[in-house]
Write a protein that holds these residues in place. Structure first.
Motif, PDB file in Angstrom:
ATOM      1  N   LYS A 215     -40.535 -10.347   8.839  1.00  0.00           N
ATOM      2  CA  LYS A 215     -41.725 -10.008   7.868  1.00  0.00           C
ATOM      3  C   LYS A 215     -42.295  -8.332   8.282  1.00  0.00           C
ATOM      4  O   LYS A 215     -42.959  -8.912   9.324  1.00  0.00           O
ATOM      5  CB  LYS A 215     -41.955 -11.018   6.984  1.00  0.00           C
ATOM      6  CG  LYS A 215     -42.557 -10.367   6.057  1.00  0.00           C
ATOM      7  CD  LYS A 215     -43.822 -11.853   4.712  1.00  0.00           C
ATOM      8  CE  LYS A 215     -44.653 -11.220   4.120  1.00  0.00           C
ATOM      9  NZ  LYS A 215     -45.267 -12.595   3.667  1.00  0.00           N
TER      10      LYS A 215
ATOM     11  N   ASN B 280     -36.392 -11.650   1.062  1.00  0.00           N
ATOM     12  CA  ASN B 280     -35.360 -11.675   0.119  1.00  0.00           C
ATOM     13  C   ASN B 280     -36.065  -9.760  -0.458  1.00  0.00           C
ATOM     14  O   ASN B 280     -35.535  -9.184  -1.530  1.00  0.00           O
ATOM     15  CB  ASN B 280     -34.990 -11.798  -1.505  1.00  0.00           C
ATOM     16  CG  ASN B 280     -34.232 -12.804  -1.264  1.00  0.00           C
ATOM     17  OD1 ASN B 280     -32.975 -12.751  -0.234  1.00  0.00           O
ATOM     18  ND2 ASN B 280     -33.934 -14.253  -1.234  1.00  0.00           N
ATOM     19  N   GLU B 281     -36.852  -8.694  -0.224  1.00  0.00           N
ATOM     20  CA  GLU B 281     -37.538  -7.769  -0.677  1.00  0.00           C
ATOM     21  C   GLU B 281     -37.320  -6.755   0.786  1.00  0.00           C
ATOM     22  O   GLU B 281     -37.661  -6.999   2.053  1.00  0.00           O
ATOM     23  CB  GLU B 281     -38.789  -8.472  -1.228  1.00  0.00           C
ATOM     24  CG  GLU B 281     -38.927  -7.136  -2.161  1.00  0.00           C
ATOM     25  CD  GLU B 281     -40.850  -7.515  -2.624  1.00  0.00           C
ATOM     26  OE1 GLU B 281     -40.767  -8.216  -3.732  1.00  0.00           O
ATOM     27  OE2 GLU B 281     -41.622  -6.914  -2.282  1.00  0.00           O
TER      28      GLU B 281
ATOM     29  N   ALA C  91     -29.228  -3.780  -2.211  1.00  0.00           N
ATOM     30  CA  ALA C  91     -30.419  -3.782  -3.067  1.00  0.00           C
ATOM     31  C   ALA C  91     -30.187  -3.559  -4.336  1.00  0.00           C
ATOM     32  O   ALA C  91     -30.212  -2.049  -4.680  1.00  0.00           O
ATOM     33  CB  ALA C  91     -31.504  -3.585  -2.412  1.00  0.00           C
TER      34      ALA C  91
ATOM     35  N   LYS D 217     -37.182  -2.239  -7.783  1.00  0.00           N
ATOM     36  CA  LYS D 217     -37.655  -3.524  -8.481  1.00  0.00           C
ATOM     37  C   LYS D 217     -38.283  -2.805  -9.284  1.00  0.00           C
ATOM     38  O   LYS D 217     -39.423  -2.454 -10.222  1.00  0.00           O
ATOM     39  CB  LYS D 217     -37.752  -4.574  -7.777  1.00  0.00           C
ATOM     40  CG  LYS D 217     -36.842  -5.670  -7.543  1.00  0.00           C
ATOM     41  CD  LYS D 217     -37.697  -7.060  -8.018  1.00  0.00           C
ATOM     42  CE  LYS D 217     -39.220  -6.683  -6.638  1.00  0.00           C
ATOM     43  NZ  LYS D 217     -39.350  -8.326  -5.873  1.00  0.00           N
TER      44      LYS D 217
ATOM     45  N   CYS E 199     -39.153  -4.492   6.289  1.00  0.00           N
ATOM     46  CA  CYS E 199     -39.073  -6.184   5.399  1.00  0.00           C
ATOM     47  C   CYS E 199     -39.976  -6.453   4.799  1.00  0.00           C
ATOM     48  O   CYS E 199     -41.039  -6.984   5.613  1.00  0.00           O
ATOM     49  CB  CYS E 199     -38.358  -7.351   6.759  1.00  0.00           C
ATOM     50  SG  CYS E 199     -37.954  -9.044   6.488  1.00  0.00           S
ATOM     51  N   ARG E 200     -40.121  -7.169   3.430  1.00  0.00           N
ATOM     52  CA  ARG E 200     -41.159  -6.989   3.241  1.00  0.00           C
ATOM     53  C   ARG E 200     -40.969  -8.715   2.933  1.00  0.00           C
ATOM     54  O   ARG E 200     -41.978  -9.365   2.334  1.00  0.00           O
ATOM     55  CB  ARG E 200     -40.762  -6.813   1.518  1.00  0.00           C
ATOM     56  CG  ARG E 200     -42.650  -5.828   1.447  1.00  0.00           C
ATOM     57  CD  ARG E 200     -43.913  -5.757   1.936  1.00  0.00           C
ATOM     58  NE  ARG E 200     -44.397  -5.124   2.061  1.00  0.00           N
ATOM     59  CZ  ARG E 200     -44.684  -3.660   1.301  1.00  0.00           C
ATOM     60  NH1 ARG E 200     -44.650  -3.910  -0.055  1.00  0.00           N
ATOM     61  NH2 ARG E 200     -45.451  -2.766   1.884  1.00  0.00           N
TER      62      ARG E 200
ATOM     63  N   GLU F 264     -34.714  -5.838  -4.473  1.00  0.00           N
ATOM     64  CA  GLU F 264     -34.320  -7.217  -4.223  1.00  0.00           C
ATOM     65  C   GLU F 264     -32.969  -7.420  -3.431  1.00  0.00           C
ATOM     66  O   GLU F 264     -32.084  -6.435  -3.871  1.00  0.00           O
ATOM     67  CB  GLU F 264     -34.564  -7.750  -5.193  1.00  0.00           C
ATOM     68  CG  GLU F 264     -34.014  -9.535  -4.466  1.00  0.00           C
ATOM     69  CD  GLU F 264     -34.849 -10.377  -6.199  1.00  0.00           C
ATOM     70  OE1 GLU F 264     -35.918  -9.605  -7.358  1.00  0.00           O
ATOM     71  OE2 GLU F 264     -33.984 -11.251  -6.450  1.00  0.00           O
TER      72      GLU F 264
ATOM     73  N   THR G 126     -39.545  -0.293  -4.154  1.00  0.00           N
ATOM     74  CA  THR G 126     -39.274  -1.755  -4.072  1.00  0.00           C
ATOM     75  C   THR G 126     -37.959  -2.168  -4.510  1.00  0.00           C
ATOM     76  O   THR G 126     -37.332  -2.135  -5.803  1.00  0.00           O
ATOM     77  CB  THR G 126     -40.684  -2.544  -4.226  1.00  0.00           C
ATOM     78  OG1 THR G 126     -41.936  -1.725  -3.815  1.00  0.00           O
ATOM     79  CG2 THR G 126     -40.426  -4.151  -3.329  1.00  0.00           C
TER      80      THR G 126
END
Lengths: 207, 207
Positions: free
Chosen positions: A11, A41-42, A105, A108, A37-38, A130, A128
């Motif tokens: 992250k 899973n994001e 991905a 979103k 990497c946020r 997912e 952004t």
């Protein structure tokens, strides 16, 4: 269920990847893109307006992130589009045949902004997305993050300053600050801590 | 029996490592050193005359190569010597406690040379050594090689040249050539092939 941790993504860090997409005629495209990497899973990506990747992602709201270290694939996808036989298909998506791992991905959120840097203003989209499916193709998967290399580079210049004349030392000091900017952008907390120690050592020299 | 391939080292490439040694009083020392993989059981290192690492290796004809990516350990061992509690012992040798892997090496040959670069002449020792014991401490071991990062850096400058003015383009061209020198020194054949493609693209622009 796999998540980004299973391919070594942490992250907050930005990784150098190749993103594959397709246009309305199902023509595949590949471009080198930094992926932040946020969360497990994001991801977040910044895209230049008008690029093929940006057009394809806005149309399909979907993309594939390829994790690999093959230098020729990075060159090829920067200078143009790799030949069709370098792509492979997973369900309806294209990925790079030689990749170490890849994931799909789904978008979103899209935010359009104007960013100003030393080359003037440019229109960017902040996407952004997912993470859906993660596929691992090789034993050793290691996503490319530039932070440790920026730190090594900065340390090389810091060491050389010991034996450099004043003008050369000024150049080196500038290079260390360039590296520090890279670390702020792509690195994690340990990288930033390490870079702060380097900057402190540099300032103690400057005085 | 493990060899350098088992920790991801390829023949011909230079890896960024931290070498640990000890002096006559068994005081441990750590320094960041580039290690060239010469074969599955042979490495070559270049050491500056008068450095603690050079003195220790010449006295003991033995050293430990630590494979790790921890940025703080690299900073610490460049700016000074890590505190004693960061070292651990394996038989009679010291290694870094946090390392991902390490191996011991025994000196086979020492050649002293004088190298001239932009900072003037410097005395170097070229040490050829045989790998003895390889210890793996983490699941994912990946020795640091700078070539792919130099290529990514060069590609970033090449892309930016599209929108840069003439003076900026000249600076970028210089940076790409710097990166090309790094690749010649540390990279493998795929990296060199990739860099040649970049240089060709640069020359086609220059004309």
């Amino acid at each position: 269920m796999r998540n980004l941790q299973s391919i070594g993504m942490e992250k907050g860090l930005l990784y150098e990847t190749i993103i594959t997409t397709q246009d309305a005629n199902r023509k595949p495209n590949a471009a080198p893109i930094g992926v932040i990497c946020r969360g497990v899973n994001e991801v977040v990506i910044y895209l230049h307006e008008g690029s093929q990747t940006s057009r394809n992602i806005k149309a399909n709201r979907r993309f594939i992130v390829n994790i690999l270290k093959d230098p020729l694939r990075f060159v090829e996808s920067t200078l143009g589009t790799p030949p069709l036989n370098h792509f492979d298909q997973y369900r309806d998506d294209f990925y790079l045949k030689d990749t170490d791992a890849f994931f799909s991905a789904t978008v979103k959120d899209i935010k359009d902004i104007v960013k100003k840097d030393d080359l003037g203003p440019s229109k960017l989209s902040i996407i952004t997305a997912e993470v859906d499916d993660i596929k691992i193709k090789r034993d050793q998967v290691e996503p490319l993050n530039r932070a440790i290399f920026a730190i090594l580079e900065a340390l090389i210049y810091l060491s050389r300053m010991e034996i450099a004349d004043k003008d050369t030392a000024t150049i080196y000091s500038g290079k260390i600050r360039d590296m520090s900017r890279i670390v702020s952008r792509v690195g994690g907390s340990e990288h930033k801590k390490a870079m702060n120690t380097i900057l402190e050592a540099l300032e103690n020299r400057d005085e």
